[in-house]
Design an enzyme around this catalytic site. Structure first.
Site, PDB file in Angstrom:
ATOM      1  N   ASN A 278      37.814  41.460   7.001  1.00  0.00           N
ATOM      2  CA  ASN A 278      36.548  41.800   6.359  1.00  0.00           C
ATOM      3  C   ASN A 278      36.644  41.466   4.869  1.00  0.00           C
ATOM      4  OD1 ASN A 278      33.883  43.361   6.826  1.00  0.00           O
ATOM      5  ND2 ASN A 278      34.697  44.097   4.880  1.00  0.00           N
TER       6      ASN A 278
ATOM      7  N   ARG B  78       0.812  -1.219   0.000  1.00  0.00           N
ATOM      8  CA  ARG B  78       0.000   0.000   0.000  1.00  0.00           C
ATOM      9  C   ARG B  78       0.852   1.280   0.000  1.00  0.00           C
ATOM     10  NH1 ARG B  78      -3.583  -2.385   4.878  1.00  0.00           N
ATOM     11  NH2 ARG B  78      -1.751  -3.749   5.006  1.00  0.00           N
TER      12      ARG B  78
HETATM   13  C1  UD1 Z   1      -1.950  -6.521  11.305  1.00  0.00           C
HETATM   14  C2  UD1 Z   1      -2.831  -7.455  12.152  1.00  0.00           C
HETATM   15  C3  UD1 Z   1      -4.070  -6.672  12.605  1.00  0.00           C
HETATM   16  C4  UD1 Z   1      -3.643  -5.448  13.397  1.00  0.00           C
HETATM   17  C5  UD1 Z   1      -2.641  -4.589  12.589  1.00  0.00           C
HETATM   18  C6  UD1 Z   1      -2.048  -3.557  13.518  1.00  0.00           C
HETATM   19  C7  UD1 Z   1      -2.537  -9.762  11.378  1.00  0.00           C
HETATM   20  C8  UD1 Z   1      -3.076 -10.859  10.555  1.00  0.00           C
HETATM   21  N1  UD1 Z   1      -3.216  -8.614  11.373  1.00  0.00           N
HETATM   22  O1  UD1 Z   1      -2.667  -6.159  10.139  1.00  0.00           O
HETATM   23  O2  UD1 Z   1      -4.891  -7.495  13.416  1.00  0.00           O
HETATM   24  O3  UD1 Z   1      -4.780  -4.684  13.738  1.00  0.00           O
HETATM   25  O4  UD1 Z   1      -1.565  -5.391  12.078  1.00  0.00           O
HETATM   26  O5  UD1 Z   1      -1.234  -2.654  12.825  1.00  0.00           O
HETATM   27  O6  UD1 Z   1      -1.522  -9.966  12.025  1.00  0.00           O
HETATM   28  N2  UD1 Z   1       4.769  -9.203   8.088  1.00  0.00           N
HETATM   29  C9  UD1 Z   1       5.760 -10.153   8.020  1.00  0.00           C
HETATM   30  N3  UD1 Z   1       5.554 -11.265   7.254  1.00  0.00           N
HETATM   31  C10 UD1 Z   1       4.395 -11.484   6.581  1.00  0.00           C
HETATM   32  C11 UD1 Z   1       3.383 -10.511   6.682  1.00  0.00           C
HETATM   33  C12 UD1 Z   1       3.593  -9.375   7.446  1.00  0.00           C
HETATM   34  O7  UD1 Z   1       6.830  -9.989   8.603  1.00  0.00           O
HETATM   35  O8  UD1 Z   1       4.295 -12.520   5.919  1.00  0.00           O
HETATM   36  C13 UD1 Z   1       5.016  -8.000   8.892  1.00  0.00           C
HETATM   37  C14 UD1 Z   1       4.895  -6.707   8.095  1.00  0.00           C
HETATM   38  O9  UD1 Z   1       6.150  -6.298   7.608  1.00  0.00           O
HETATM   39  C15 UD1 Z   1       4.356  -5.715   9.130  1.00  0.00           C
HETATM   40  C16 UD1 Z   1       3.618  -6.581  10.128  1.00  0.00           C
HETATM   41  O10 UD1 Z   1       4.028  -7.920   9.897  1.00  0.00           O
HETATM   42  O11 UD1 Z   1       5.392  -5.025   9.800  1.00  0.00           O
HETATM   43  C17 UD1 Z   1       2.095  -6.483   9.960  1.00  0.00           C
HETATM   44  O12 UD1 Z   1       1.741  -6.837   8.639  1.00  0.00           O
HETATM   45  P1  UD1 Z   1       0.662  -6.009   7.838  1.00  0.00           P
HETATM   46  O13 UD1 Z   1       0.504  -6.611   6.497  1.00  0.00           O
HETATM   47  O14 UD1 Z   1       0.967  -4.567   7.895  1.00  0.00           O
HETATM   48  O15 UD1 Z   1      -0.654  -6.322   8.704  1.00  0.00           O
HETATM   49  P2  UD1 Z   1      -1.972  -5.472   8.853  1.00  0.00           P
HETATM   50  O16 UD1 Z   1      -2.850  -5.712   7.693  1.00  0.00           O
HETATM   51  O17 UD1 Z   1      -1.640  -4.060   9.161  1.00  0.00           O
HETATM   52 CA    CA Z   2       0.201  -2.862   9.242  1.00  0.00          CA
END
Ligand code: UD1
Ligand code: CA
Length: 538
Positions: free
Chosen positions: A440, A74
């Site tokens: 200066n 995003r």
């Molecule tokens: C996630 C949570 C959601 C919470 C929100 C808070 C889950 C399924 N959902 O959603 O409940 O309200 O964060 O901000 O956990 N990441 C990995 N490996 C992966 C996927 C993600 O390391 O395979 C890391 C991303 O880099 C990120 C974090 O996990 O830093 C969260 O992932 P993101 O995709 O941002 O989750 P959200 O949709 O925000």
């Molecule tokens: Ca997130």
């Protein structure tokens, strides 16, 4: 010599403040008139009592996992999401700094998308942090599973804290409260939650009739009724490690995103009769996650306000906090005044009573006591005690202004020392030069430092008077107390105490206008003037 000051942020890193209550969450507290001289953040021993809970703590987490492998789709960026900077530090750097404040034994970052860039940043800036690669990436649950199974996570830790690498406003104090609640309750999982005005995009906390946490439902999987619930999952948790590992072995990809959700372990734990606790965060802004550029801007603004507030509390006047952007590693002494539209970046340090702004950008600059800087852009410059800069000045790397020196309007300085009390007041370029004390430099003087191939140095002694519009063609030396005539091109050394004249002798061609421009306005004016002189003579 350039004055070197100890980097405060490095000290924070190696000697992390234990609780962020009375010091800055982004830098250090200093004592003394120039913050980088002898600047130290609050000592660990002084900060041992958490300001939120008001009591001493003994236990610290053995293992903190930070998930940073996600794609950050995003953001629509070539740069990995967690490396996007917020006030001088990447999003991930802010999260790691908050984690260090708990003094964990280990911090393990899960990398994946943009792994090389993220790991390079970690190695250079957070060398104590361990790394594990998640490949392929299949959700937050998968990331934790991979991390716990890795060699780096091998330990006898009973509990594990999990943070997401995209929540930069988190503080050590909030993490401490969460950690303590988990230890006190002996829960299987303790989640940091918040009730927010706009819950869109977050996982929702599901509670039963007795208010016990029974699960988390992601936005994409939620019913309309669940979406109406504004209590959200922050993505910050502490788990009983053994129970977490068992629950992780049971999660599936049977959901809207086809991923292993870490959030699913909550339902699994609850159904197995284990207790799950939700701890509400005191300041909702702490848990804001960044998924897109709009959220990046919103978080930056909140952090700006936090940083400004801390400096104001420490005795700095900030005339317009909404247009003052101070990065995380900057340090400022008391009684400094900062006018609107000021950007203090990198390792900038500002000494007591300095007056900065309006419209000033300082990057990696050291400003000593009582200096004044107005409408200026400066990078890697040292501005000495009571020196004056601006308006409309440009100081490039290696600019060094000694005590009470002055650089004025439309002046550019690069790799040059301007001695104590010396002045370059107007429209000049000073590159690769050493100017002694009390000299200066006349308006529109150029230090001609580049012959098209190499840069050369110019030395101007003490108490020198360089006439306006002088070209000092380097390499050249102007001795102490010497003068140059206005408009001179100086290509040879000028001995001390002499006047150098390096220009063609003036000649006047009498009657030229009458001969060449007869009848012009100039001719009419000249004729009148000549007639007047004639009349006066008679
Ligand atoms: C996630 C949570 C959601 C919470 C929100 C808070 C889950 C399924 N959902 O959603 O409940 O309200 O964060 O901000 O956990 N990441 C990995 N490996 C992966 C996927 C993600 O390391 O395979 C890391 C991303 O880099 C990120 C974090 O996990 O830093 C969260 O992932 P993101 O995709 O941002 O989750 P959200 O949709 O925000
Ligand atoms: Ca997130």
């Amino acid at each position: 010599m350039r004055v070197q000051y100890a980097p405060v942020s490095a000290q924070v890193l190696t000697n992390p403040c234990w609780c962020s209550g009375s010091t800055t969450p982004f830098g250090g507290v200093w004592r003394g008139s120039n913050p980088r001289r002898g600047a130290f953040p609050l000592k660990v021993s002084q900060a041992r009592v958490c300001p939120v809970l008001g009591r001493k703590f003994v236990s610290t987490p053995s293992l903190v996992l930070v998930l940073a492998a996600g794609e950050g789709t995003r953001m629509r960026s070539k740069l990995p999401k967690v490396l996007h900077p917020i006030l001088g530090r990447p999003i991930l750097g802010h999260v790691i700094n908050a984690a260090w404040q708990l003094e964990p034994n280990k911090i393990l970052v899960v990398t994946g998308s943009g792994r090389e860039q993220v790991e390079t940043w970690l190695s250079e800036n957070q060398p104590a942090v361990l790394k594990v690669e998640q490949t392929p990436r299949n959700g937050t649950g998968h990331a934790v599973r991979i991390a716990l199974a890795s060699q780096s996570a091998k330990s006898d830790s009973d509990h594990v804290m999990v943070l997401y690498g995209d929540t930069p406003l988190l503080t050590g104090a909030a993490l401490r409260v969460l950690w303590q609640a988990h230890i006190d309750s002996n829960a299987a999982a303790t989640i940091l939650t918040a009730k927010v005005a706009d819950a869109f995009g977050y996982g929702r906390i599901i509670r039963d009739k007795s208010s016990a946490v029974v699960g988390i439902v992601e936005e994409k999987d939620a019913t309309d009724e669940q979406k109406a619930n504004t209590e959200i999952n922050s993505g910050i948790y502490v788990f009983n490690r053994k129970l977490l590992e068992e629950a992780l072995s049971k999660i599936t990809t049977n959901n809207a995103q086809g991923e292993e959700y870490l959030t699913d372990v909550i339902k699994i734990l609850h159904e197995a009769g284990k207790s799950v606790i939700g701890v509400a965060v005191a300041d909702q802004s702490e848990i804001l996650g960044i998924n897109d550029r709009k959220q990046l801007a919103a978080c930056t603004e909140i952090l700006r306000d936090r940083i400004n507030e801390v400096w104001m509390r420490e005795g700095v006047t900030i005339v317009d906090p909404a247009t003052t952007w101070i990065e995380s590693d900057v340090v400022i002494a008391r009684d400094v005044v900062i006018e609107p539209s000021t950007y203090l970046q990198g390792k900038t340090a500002i000494g007591e009573d300095a007056h900065i702004g309006p419209d000033v950008t300082l990057i990696d600059c050291t400003v000593d006591e009582g200096a004044t800087i107005t409408r200026t852009y400066a990078n890697d410059a040292h501005i000495g005690v009571r020196a004056q800069v601006g308006p409309f000045s440009y100081l490039r790397p290696g600019s060094e202004l000694h005590k009470s020196a002055k650089v004025g309007a439309y002046v550019e300085v690069k790799n040059a020392i301007i001695g104590a009390g010396s002045k370059v007041p107007h429209l000049s370029y000073v590159g690769d030069a050493t100017i002694g004390e009390g000299s200066n430099i006349g308006a529109a003087t150029i230090f001609v430092n580049y012959d098209g191939v190499k840069k050369h140095h110019t030395v101007v002694g003490a108490a020198v008077r360089i006439g306006s519009d002088t070209m000092l063609v380097a390499p050249v030396n102007v001795g102490d107390g010497a003068y140059t005539a206005a408009g001179s091109v100086i290509t040879e050394d000028v001995p001390a105490g002499s006047m150098a004249v390096g220009r063609a002798k003036q000649r006047n061609i009498l009657g030229w206008v009458r001969m060449k421009r007869a009848g012009s306005t100039s001719d009419i004016a000249a004729t009148k003037a000549n007639e007047k002189t004639e009349t006066e003579k008679q």
